[in-house]
Design a protein around this motif. Structure first.
Motif, PDB file in Angstrom:
ATOM      1  N   SER A   1     113.917  16.517  58.189  1.00  0.00           N
ATOM      2  CA  SER A   1     112.628  16.622  58.878  1.00  0.00           C
ATOM      3  C   SER A   1     112.431  18.013  59.469  1.00  0.00           C
ATOM      4  N   ARG A   2     113.502  18.647  59.887  1.00  0.00           N
ATOM      5  CA  ARG A   2     113.420  20.008  60.436  1.00  0.00           C
ATOM      6  C   ARG A   2     112.932  20.986  59.369  1.00  0.00           C
ATOM      7  N   VAL A   3     113.501  20.905  58.177  1.00  0.00           N
ATOM      8  CA  VAL A   3     113.112  21.805  57.090  1.00  0.00           C
ATOM      9  C   VAL A   3     111.676  21.523  56.657  1.00  0.00           C
ATOM     10  N   VAL A   4     111.296  20.261  56.599  1.00  0.00           N
ATOM     11  CA  VAL A   4     109.913  19.914  56.244  1.00  0.00           C
ATOM     12  C   VAL A   4     108.956  20.549  57.255  1.00  0.00           C
ATOM     13  N   LEU A   5     109.280  20.470  58.532  1.00  0.00           N
ATOM     14  CA  LEU A   5     108.446  21.065  59.575  1.00  0.00           C
ATOM     15  C   LEU A   5     108.382  22.587  59.428  1.00  0.00           C
ATOM     16  N   ILE A   6     109.520  23.209  59.204  1.00  0.00           N
ATOM     17  CA  ILE A   6     109.566  24.667  59.009  1.00  0.00           C
ATOM     18  C   ILE A   6     108.667  25.059  57.847  1.00  0.00           C
ATOM     19  N   ARG A   7     108.758  24.341  56.749  1.00  0.00           N
ATOM     20  CA  ARG A   7     107.937  24.649  55.575  1.00  0.00           C
ATOM     21  C   ARG A   7     106.450  24.447  55.856  1.00  0.00           C
ATOM     22  N   GLN A   8     106.123  23.430  56.651  1.00  0.00           N
ATOM     23  CA  GLN A   8     104.717  23.225  57.032  1.00  0.00           C
ATOM     24  C   GLN A   8     104.213  24.403  57.857  1.00  0.00           C
ATOM     25  N   PHE A   9     105.026  24.858  58.784  1.00  0.00           N
ATOM     26  CA  PHE A   9     104.637  26.001  59.609  1.00  0.00           C
ATOM     27  C   PHE A   9     104.451  27.255  58.757  1.00  0.00           C
ATOM     28  N   PHE A  10     105.349  27.493  57.834  1.00  0.00           N
ATOM     29  CA  PHE A  10     105.189  28.647  56.934  1.00  0.00           C
ATOM     30  C   PHE A  10     103.918  28.496  56.098  1.00  0.00           C
ATOM     31  N   ALA A  11     103.632  27.275  55.654  1.00  0.00           N
ATOM     32  CA  ALA A  11     102.473  27.034  54.790  1.00  0.00           C
ATOM     33  C   ALA A  11     101.156  27.352  55.484  1.00  0.00           C
ATOM     34  N   VAL A  12     101.113  27.228  56.809  1.00  0.00           N
ATOM     35  CA  VAL A  12      99.885  27.544  57.535  1.00  0.00           C
ATOM     36  C   VAL A  12      99.880  28.976  58.059  1.00  0.00           C
ATOM     37  N   GLY A  13     100.855  29.754  57.626  1.00  0.00           N
ATOM     38  CA  GLY A  13     100.834  31.179  57.931  1.00  0.00           C
ATOM     39  C   GLY A  13     101.633  31.638  59.134  1.00  0.00           C
ATOM     40  N   MET A  14     102.420  30.759  59.728  1.00  0.00           N
ATOM     41  CA  MET A  14     103.257  31.200  60.842  1.00  0.00           C
ATOM     42  C   MET A  14     104.380  32.080  60.308  1.00  0.00           C
ATOM     43  N   ASN A  15     104.811  33.036  61.113  1.00  0.00           N
ATOM     44  CA  ASN A  15     105.949  33.859  60.697  1.00  0.00           C
ATOM     45  C   ASN A  15     107.244  33.276  61.264  1.00  0.00           C
ATOM     46  N   SER A  16     108.352  33.733  60.737  1.00  0.00           N
ATOM     47  CA  SER A  16     109.643  33.144  61.108  1.00  0.00           C
ATOM     48  C   SER A  16     109.970  33.350  62.588  1.00  0.00           C
ATOM     49  N   ARG A  17     109.548  34.457  63.165  1.00  0.00           N
ATOM     50  CA  ARG A  17     109.824  34.699  64.591  1.00  0.00           C
ATOM     51  C   ARG A  17     109.107  33.659  65.446  1.00  0.00           C
ATOM     52  N   THR A  18     107.856  33.390  65.125  1.00  0.00           N
ATOM     53  CA  THR A  18     107.092  32.396  65.874  1.00  0.00           C
ATOM     54  C   THR A  18     107.684  31.013  65.691  1.00  0.00           C
ATOM     55  N   ILE A  19     108.024  30.681  64.461  1.00  0.00           N
ATOM     56  CA  ILE A  19     108.607  29.358  64.182  1.00  0.00           C
ATOM     57  C   ILE A  19     109.907  29.182  64.959  1.00  0.00           C
ATOM     58  N   ALA A  20     110.775  30.179  64.899  1.00  0.00           N
ATOM     59  CA  ALA A  20     112.059  30.091  65.596  1.00  0.00           C
ATOM     60  C   ALA A  20     111.868  29.933  67.102  1.00  0.00           C
ATOM     61  N   ALA A  21     110.841  30.582  67.657  1.00  0.00           N
ATOM     62  CA  ALA A  21     110.582  30.473  69.091  1.00  0.00           C
ATOM     63  C   ALA A  21     110.039  29.102  69.475  1.00  0.00           C
ATOM     64  N   LEU A  22     109.277  28.487  68.578  1.00  0.00           N
ATOM     65  CA  LEU A  22     108.660  27.201  68.886  1.00  0.00           C
ATOM     66  C   LEU A  22     109.571  26.002  68.638  1.00  0.00           C
ATOM     67  N   LEU A  23     110.437  26.098  67.650  1.00  0.00           N
ATOM     68  CA  LEU A  23     111.231  24.929  67.244  1.00  0.00           C
ATOM     69  C   LEU A  23     112.017  24.258  68.371  1.00  0.00           C
ATOM     70  N   PRO A  24     112.609  25.007  69.292  1.00  0.00           N
ATOM     71  CA  PRO A  24     113.349  24.303  70.354  1.00  0.00           C
ATOM     72  C   PRO A  24     112.473  23.398  71.219  1.00  0.00           C
ATOM     73  N   TYR A  25     111.167  23.619  71.198  1.00  0.00           N
ATOM     74  CA  TYR A  25     110.258  22.853  72.041  1.00  0.00           C
ATOM     75  C   TYR A  25     109.486  21.778  71.290  1.00  0.00           C
ATOM     76  N   ILE A  26     109.722  21.678  69.999  1.00  0.00           N
ATOM     77  CA  ILE A  26     109.051  20.646  69.222  1.00  0.00           C
ATOM     78  C   ILE A  26     109.809  19.347  69.474  1.00  0.00           C
ATOM     79  N   LYS A  27     109.172  18.478  70.208  1.00  0.00           N
ATOM     80  CA  LYS A  27     109.824  17.230  70.602  1.00  0.00           C
ATOM     81  C   LYS A  27     108.940  16.062  70.186  1.00  0.00           C
ATOM     82  N   THR A  28     109.577  14.988  69.861  1.00  0.00           N
ATOM     83  CA  THR A  28     108.819  13.797  69.469  1.00  0.00           C
ATOM     84  C   THR A  28     108.769  12.779  70.596  1.00  0.00           C
ATOM     85  N   ASN A  29     109.413  13.080  71.718  1.00  0.00           N
ATOM     86  CA  ASN A  29     109.466  12.104  72.799  1.00  0.00           C
ATOM     87  C   ASN A  29     108.495  12.420  73.932  1.00  0.00           C
TER      88      ASN A  29
END
Length: 119
Positions: free
Chosen positions: A44-72
């Motif tokens: 699920s983490r890789v699927v999310l990363i790929r979705q973020f890349f698909a909408v044009g996010m760069n890797s720096r932004t994705i890496a900064a956001l991932l620790p805060y992506i929570k489902t709870n």
């Protein structure tokens, strides 16, 4: 699971998975021989990363956001919230531009089909 299985299950290349790991977006455990092993949550983490890349996010932004992506439902820090809002605004603008382009193409297709019927 090994890197090849993760690649197969997510559609990401092995090279991409190594890149995600190098950028701190994905983690693995290593065997004594150095082979990467990923937990089930990596899918699920890789699927999310790929979705973020698909909408044009760069890797720096994705890496900064991932620790805060929570489902709870936990809150993220205000600076992360601002970044998320900025990304939503950017995606909305991109979606509007795509909708306009689609409308133009749709008109061209309809006009061409009508012209072909008249021949």
């Amino acid at each position: 699971m090994r890197i090849g299985e993760l690649a197969e299950r997510t559609g990401a290349s092995v090279r991409s998975l190594r890149y995600y790991e190098k950028q701190g977006m994905l983690s693995s455990e290593r065997s004594v021989g150095g082979q990467r092993y990923y937990g089930e949550d990596a899918v699920s983490r890789v699927v999310l990363i790929r979705q973020f890349f698909a909408v044009g996010m760069n890797s720096r932004t994705i890496a900064a956001l991932l620790p805060y992506i929570k489902t709870n439902g936990e809150r993220c820090p205000p600076e992360v919230l601002r970044q998320l809002i900025a990304e939503l605004d950017r995606i909305d603008t991109q979606a509007d531009e795509l909708a306009r382009a689609r409308q133009t193409l749709d008109g061209m297709v309809k006009a061409t089909r009508e012209a072909m019927r008249g021949e």
